[in-house]
Write a protein that holds these residues in place. Structure first.
Motif, PDB file in Angstrom:
ATOM      1  N   ALA A 193       0.830  -1.213   0.000  1.00 34.70           N
ATOM      2  CA  ALA A 193       0.000   0.000   0.000  1.00 34.70           C
ATOM      3  C   ALA A 193       0.862   1.260   0.000  1.00 34.70           C
ATOM      4  CB  ALA A 193      -0.920  -0.015   1.213  1.00 34.70           C
ATOM      5  N   SER A 194       2.087   1.139  -0.480  1.00 32.58           N
ATOM      6  CA  SER A 194       2.974   2.298  -0.398  1.00 32.58           C
ATOM      7  C   SER A 194       2.896   3.197  -1.638  1.00 32.58           C
ATOM      8  CB  SER A 194       4.410   1.856  -0.141  1.00 32.58           C
ATOM      9  OG  SER A 194       4.810   0.954  -1.133  1.00 32.58           O
ATOM     10  N   ASP A 195       1.884   2.986  -2.484  1.00 36.66           N
ATOM     11  CA  ASP A 195       1.669   3.928  -3.590  1.00 36.66           C
ATOM     12  C   ASP A 195       0.870   5.110  -3.046  1.00 36.66           C
ATOM     13  OD1 ASP A 195      -0.563   2.382  -3.135  1.00 36.66           O
ATOM     14  OD2 ASP A 195      -1.204   2.352  -5.235  1.00 36.66           O
ATOM     15  N   ILE A 196       1.556   5.828  -2.201  1.00 40.73           N
ATOM     16  CA  ILE A 196       0.906   6.893  -1.438  1.00 40.73           C
ATOM     17  C   ILE A 196       1.918   8.031  -1.374  1.00 40.73           C
ATOM     18  CG2 ILE A 196       1.794   5.876   0.716  1.00 40.73           C
ATOM     19  CD1 ILE A 196      -0.637   6.748   2.179  1.00 40.73           C
ATOM     20  N   HIS A 197       1.445   9.267  -1.455  1.00 39.02           N
ATOM     21  CA  HIS A 197       2.398  10.378  -1.343  1.00 39.02           C
ATOM     22  C   HIS A 197       2.598  10.725   0.122  1.00 39.02           C
ATOM     23  CE1 HIS A 197       4.385  14.245  -1.755  1.00 39.02           C
ATOM     24  NE2 HIS A 197       4.731  13.804  -2.963  1.00 39.02           N
ATOM     25  N   HIS A 198       3.849  11.047   0.461  1.00 37.57           N
ATOM     26  CA  HIS A 198       4.164  11.213   1.887  1.00 37.57           C
ATOM     27  C   HIS A 198       3.736  12.567   2.448  1.00 37.57           C
ATOM     28  CE1 HIS A 198       7.592  12.493  -0.505  1.00 37.57           C
ATOM     29  NE2 HIS A 198       7.918  13.313   0.477  1.00 37.57           N
ATOM     30  N   ARG A 199       3.383  13.524   1.562  1.00 31.19           N
ATOM     31  CA  ARG A 199       2.903  14.809   2.101  1.00 31.19           C
ATOM     32  C   ARG A 199       1.389  14.912   1.938  1.00 31.19           C
ATOM     33  NH1 ARG A 199       7.455  15.220   4.833  1.00 31.19           N
ATOM     34  NH2 ARG A 199       9.283  15.699   3.588  1.00 31.19           N
ATOM     35  N   THR A 200       0.693  13.854   2.342  1.00 29.60           N
ATOM     36  CA  THR A 200      -0.780  13.854   2.294  1.00 29.60           C
ATOM     37  C   THR A 200      -1.307  13.518   3.676  1.00 29.60           C
ATOM     38  OG1 THR A 200      -0.836  11.494   1.752  1.00 29.60           O
ATOM     39  CG2 THR A 200      -0.861  13.027  -0.107  1.00 29.60           C
ATOM     40  N   GLU A 201      -2.568  13.869   3.914  1.00 31.94           N
ATOM     41  CA  GLU A 201      -3.168  13.588   5.219  1.00 31.94           C
ATOM     42  C   GLU A 201      -3.229  12.080   5.459  1.00 31.94           C
ATOM     43  OE1 GLU A 201      -3.251  16.025   7.186  1.00 31.94           O
ATOM     44  OE2 GLU A 201      -3.990  14.794   8.834  1.00 31.94           O
ATOM     45  N   GLU A 202      -3.445  11.345   4.383  1.00 29.21           N
ATOM     46  CA  GLU A 202      -3.537   9.892   4.470  1.00 29.21           C
ATOM     47  C   GLU A 202      -2.233   9.306   5.039  1.00 29.21           C
ATOM     48  OE1 GLU A 202      -4.161   8.312   0.589  1.00 29.21           O
ATOM     49  OE2 GLU A 202      -4.644   6.296   1.338  1.00 29.21           O
ATOM     50  N   PHE A 203      -1.109   9.761   4.500  1.00 25.07           N
ATOM     51  CA  PHE A 203       0.162   9.229   5.010  1.00 25.07           C
ATOM     52  C   PHE A 203       0.468   9.781   6.402  1.00 25.07           C
ATOM     53  CE2 PHE A 203       4.724   9.009   5.728  1.00 25.07           C
ATOM     54  CZ  PHE A 203       4.934   7.654   5.522  1.00 25.07           C
ATOM     55  N   ARG A 204       0.141  11.062   6.601  1.00 25.12           N
ATOM     56  CA  ARG A 204       0.397  11.639   7.933  1.00 25.12           C
ATOM     57  C   ARG A 204      -0.318  10.838   9.021  1.00 25.12           C
ATOM     58  NH1 ARG A 204       1.035  16.727   5.162  1.00 25.12           N
ATOM     59  NH2 ARG A 204      -1.210  17.002   4.942  1.00 25.12           N
ATOM     60  N   ASN A 205      -1.515  10.398   8.732  1.00 21.35           N
ATOM     61  CA  ASN A 205      -2.254   9.585   9.712  1.00 21.35           C
ATOM     62  C   ASN A 205      -1.530   8.267   9.991  1.00 21.35           C
ATOM     63  OD1 ASN A 205      -4.257  11.448  10.123  1.00 21.35           O
ATOM     64  ND2 ASN A 205      -5.585  10.610   8.510  1.00 21.35           N
ATOM     65  N   ALA A 206      -1.057   7.640   8.914  1.00 16.23           N
ATOM     66  CA  ALA A 206      -0.357   6.358   9.081  1.00 16.23           C
ATOM     67  C   ALA A 206       0.940   6.568   9.855  1.00 16.23           C
ATOM     68  CB  ALA A 206      -0.071   5.754   7.704  1.00 16.23           C
ATOM     69  N   TYR A 207       1.645   7.658   9.557  1.00 12.55           N
ATOM     70  CA  TYR A 207       2.939   7.917  10.197  1.00 12.55           C
ATOM     71  C   TYR A 207       2.757   8.260  11.670  1.00 12.55           C
ATOM     72  CZ  TYR A 207       7.839   9.361  10.438  1.00 12.55           C
ATOM     73  OH  TYR A 207       9.180   9.466  10.748  1.00 12.55           O
ATOM     74  N   ARG A 208       1.775   9.131  11.932  1.00 11.00           N
ATOM     75  CA  ARG A 208       1.482   9.501  13.324  1.00 11.00           C
ATOM     76  C   ARG A 208       1.151   8.264  14.158  1.00 11.00           C
ATOM     77  NH1 ARG A 208      -1.884  13.712  11.622  1.00 11.00           N
ATOM     78  NH2 ARG A 208      -0.810  15.708  11.838  1.00 11.00           N
ATOM     79  N   ALA A 220      10.758   6.217   4.113  1.00  7.45           N
ATOM     80  CA  ALA A 220      10.681   4.893   3.481  1.00  7.45           C
ATOM     81  C   ALA A 220       9.234   4.431   3.648  1.00  7.45           C
ATOM     82  CB  ALA A 220      11.652   3.933   4.148  1.00  7.45           C
ATOM     83  N   THR A 221       8.347   4.920   2.762  1.00 10.12           N
ATOM     84  CA  THR A 221       6.904   4.737   2.971  1.00 10.12           C
ATOM     85  C   THR A 221       6.514   3.267   3.127  1.00 10.12           C
ATOM     86  OG1 THR A 221       6.662   4.949   0.598  1.00 10.12           O
ATOM     87  CG2 THR A 221       6.082   6.859   1.887  1.00 10.12           C
ATOM     88  N   SER A 222       7.111   2.386   2.300  1.00  5.19           N
ATOM     89  CA  SER A 222       6.709   0.975   2.375  1.00  5.19           C
ATOM     90  C   SER A 222       7.041   0.408   3.754  1.00  5.19           C
ATOM     91  CB  SER A 222       7.388   0.166   1.271  1.00  5.19           C
ATOM     92  OG  SER A 222       8.782   0.286   1.374  1.00  5.19           O
ATOM     93  N   LEU A 223       8.187   0.800   4.286  1.00  7.32           N
ATOM     94  CA  LEU A 223       8.578   0.286   5.601  1.00  7.32           C
ATOM     95  C   LEU A 223       7.725   0.875   6.715  1.00  7.32           C
ATOM     96  CD1 LEU A 223      12.448   0.244   5.167  1.00  7.32           C
ATOM     97  CD2 LEU A 223      10.943  -1.737   5.388  1.00  7.32           C
TER      98      LEU A 223
END
Ligand code: PLP
Length: 387
Positions: free
Chosen positions: A26-41, A242-245
């Motif tokens: 599921a790493s076809d995601i841009h890292h400066r989006t709310e979607e990724f920020r939620n996952a990272y947080r 490293a979005t996938s990781l």
């Protein structure tokens, strides 16, 4: 005999948790989006929970050594006096890093297989009151020993120095009370008990360590603790992560939380105990004087190169186990227990070991080692039936 599954049985990289691998897709995601920020947080919050600390916990795209490097370059200045405990190849890495940055390192070195005892650290701290830092491995993966982190932390706590612990194979294999004991910096890595591939490095930073960051003058750029803390608070990483990781980490942390960190530690401890008992049954000698639970280092039988055992696992069973590193190569082999290892793995490893030893002239009664592992398994089961 014709099908041999590939098995990664080393103390890093360790066996991978399958749902974490699936999450990587599921790493076809841009890292400066709310979607990724939620996952990272969410991953950072779970990481902090698994670390079990109120301190800040930061994440870098790097192997574990990146966070070791960051702890030196962000918290110290050229010429600072530090104590480095060196009990193996990873202790030597602390020596190399502190020297590369021009710190004045007092190296407390012991023979491979031995540990640096608290009294040596105490004496070194007394001899040099200007000491700024004490560096150590919680678990020295190259020799299989575990340091007495709690006692040493107690000694460092009341000095001006910070305690910097490489717990890359300590996390998830031994209790580490970061806040209670006063561990100022605790370094972790994704490919160990976190059950995911290499490429993420972690570190926790205590308030005492943050004060060091205010006065430290060593140059650094990519690995900036302050910048990473600010980015993390905003749900981002400073550079492209490293979005996938990160996706894998989120999934693995959910599993670790569900299992419970104490149970993950007990799992490694039981597998280590079972391995030691099996070795005794098989007439094998342990290498570590104070064995930990991340990995069990075992001496090859007299006259046998440990490479024969490593090669035997690969050729007969498609399994990768670890040889000794550096001058220990050929002398020892290492069986890992950290992260996604279970008793079924252990039955297979010890059964395979018996066959390999026998084929190479070491007298072994088949099943003796396996039975030792089975006994540990049985005695660890909750006695539900008679309740
Ligand atoms: C694996 C490991 C490291 C980190 O090594 P990297 O290759 O940089 O991930 C550091 N210290 C210990 C004790 C380790 O086991």
């Amino acid at each position: 005999m014709h099908i041999r599954k590939q098995r990664l049985l080393t103390p890093g990289p360790t066996p991978l948790y399958p749902p974490a691998l699936h999450a990587m897709m599921a790493s076809d995601i841009h890292h400066r989006t709310e979607e990724f920020r939620n996952a990272y947080r969410s991953a950072l919050a779970d990481l902090k929970e698994v670390y079990g600390t109120a301190n800040d916990v930061l994440c870098f795209a790097a192997s574990g050594t990146g966070a070791m490097d960051a702890s030196v370059s962000n918290l110290f200045s050229r010429g600072d006096k530090v104590i480095v405990c060196s009990a193996g190849k990873f202790g030597e890495r602390w020596v190399d890093i502190t020297k590369a940055y021009g710190l004045d390192a007092n190296v407390l070195k012991v023979e491979y297989g031995d540990v640096v005892t608290p009294d040596r650290v105490e004496a070194a701290l007394k001899a040099e009151p200007a000491t700024k830092g004490v560096f150590i491995q919680a678990s020295e993966t190259s020799t299989g020993v575990e340091h007495d982190i709690q006692t040493i932390a107690g000694l460092v706590k009341n000095t001006e120095a910070i305690f910097v612990v490489d717990a890359i194979t300590g996390i998830g294999t031994m209790p580490l009370d970061i806040d209670g004991w006063g561990l100022d910096v605790v370094v972790g890595g994704s490919q160990k008990a976190f059950m995911i591939p290499p490429g993420l490095a972690f570190l926790s930073v205590s308030p005492k360590a943050w004060k060091f960051a205010d006065t430290a003058t060593l140059p650094h750029y990519y690995f900036s603790l302050k910048k990473e803390k600010k980015s993390g608070d905003a749900g981002e990483s400073s550079w492209t992560p490293a979005t996938s990781l990160v996706m894998a980490l989120g999934e693995a942390l959910k599993y670790i939380k569900k299992t419970g960190v104490a149970n993950l530690i007990e799992n490694a401890q039981l597998l280590a105990l079972a391995t030691r008992e099996a070795c005794e049954e098989l007439g094998l000698e342990l290498f570590a004087k104070r064995p930990g639970s991340s990995v069990t280092a075992v001496k090859a039988p007299a006259g046998m190169d440990s490479k024969v055992i490593v090669k035997g696992f690969k050729e007969r069973f498609g399994a990768i186990i670890a040889n000794g590193q550096g001058s220990m190569q050929g002398q020892i082999f290492r069986m890992a227990h950290l992260g996604y290892f279970d008793f079924a793995d252990m039955f297979g490893i010890v059964a395979g070991l018996e066959l390999i030893l026998r084929a190479n002239g070491h007298r072994v009664e088949l099943g003796k080692g396996v039975a030792a592992v089975q006994r540990v398994y049985e005695s660890a089961q909750p006695k539900k039936a008679n309740a």
